[in-house]
Write a protein that holds these residues in place. Sequence first.
Motif, short mmCIF file in Angstrom:
data_model
loop_
_atom_site.label_atom_id
_atom_site.label_comp_id
_atom_site.label_asym_id
_atom_site.label_seq_id
_atom_site.Cartn_x
_atom_site.Cartn_y
_atom_site.Cartn_z
N GLU A 74 0.94 -1.40 -0.02
CA GLU A 74 0.11 -0.07 0.14
C GLU A 74 1.05 1.12 0.22
O GLU A 74 0.55 2.11 -0.63
N LEU A 75 1.92 1.70 1.06
CA LEU A 75 2.70 2.46 0.57
C LEU A 75 3.48 2.74 -0.51
O LEU A 75 3.78 4.09 -1.14
N LYS A 76 3.36 1.78 -1.56
CA LYS A 76 4.22 1.72 -2.73
C LYS A 76 2.94 2.52 -3.99
O LYS A 76 3.14 2.87 -5.11
N LEU A 77 1.50 2.44 -3.02
CA LEU A 77 0.65 3.20 -4.35
C LEU A 77 0.66 4.39 -3.74
O LEU A 77 -0.01 5.03 -4.89
N VAL A 78 1.17 4.94 -2.44
CA VAL A 78 0.83 6.20 -2.38
C VAL A 78 1.78 7.72 -3.70
O VAL A 78 2.66 7.71 -3.30
N ARG A 79 0.88 8.63 -3.47
CA ARG A 79 1.44 9.27 -4.36
C ARG A 79 2.00 10.91 -3.85
O ARG A 79 1.48 11.38 -2.94
N TRP A 80 3.68 10.23 -3.44
CA TRP A 80 3.95 11.27 -1.58
C TRP A 80 4.24 12.75 -2.68
O TRP A 80 4.66 13.12 -3.72
N PRO A 81 4.21 14.03 -1.80
CA PRO A 81 3.84 14.66 -2.47
C PRO A 81 5.84 15.84 -2.73
O PRO A 81 6.98 15.02 -2.26
N THR A 82 6.38 16.69 -3.34
CA THR A 82 7.45 16.84 -3.78
C THR A 82 8.09 17.79 -2.17
O THR A 82 6.46 17.96 -2.01
N ARG A 83 9.29 18.57 -2.18
CA ARG A 83 9.77 19.13 -1.31
C ARG A 83 9.00 20.60 -1.45
O ARG A 83 8.82 21.13 -0.40
N SER A 84 9.34 20.91 -2.51
CA SER A 84 8.93 22.07 -2.38
C SER A 84 7.19 22.61 -2.42
O SER A 84 6.75 22.97 -1.34
N ALA A 85 6.66 21.25 -2.73
CA ALA A 85 4.93 21.45 -2.08
C ALA A 85 4.84 20.86 -0.90
O ALA A 85 3.90 21.48 -0.28
N THR A 86 5.79 20.49 0.61
CA THR A 86 5.53 19.63 1.77
C THR A 86 5.81 21.51 2.40
O THR A 86 5.20 21.41 2.95
#
Length: 120
Positions: A74-86
């Motif tokens: 499930e963690l592989k399916l997560v779309r993580w935000p970029t550093r600048s978006a964070t």
Amino acid sequence: MKSRLFKLGENMAQKGKASSKITVRRIKATDDAPKKEKTVTKKTNKPTKVVAKTAKKSSERGTLIGYFKGAWAELKLVRWPTRSATWAMTAAVLIFTLAFVVLILLLDAAFNWGFNQFLK
């Protein structure tokens, strides 16, 4: 009277036999239009089993190792935000928090002054 009811029951039973096939359409949230149609008879009434794609083996389903494998999948399916978006979202949270702190302090001071004027 009984014969009428009996005939009515027979007619209903015959109609039920004629229309015993039901068309079931399975639609997923990502589908635009139904693709498959499955015909089910009323006599079978067996629940269908849905197998998840992430569950590979039924023996791993209840174990602790199976839990961590599923969590990792499930963690592989997560779309993580970029550093600048964070950083942008963090800054927005801090700015809104400071704005509400200032608003609450101003309201507290105004109510304090108003109650002191009222009590004098």
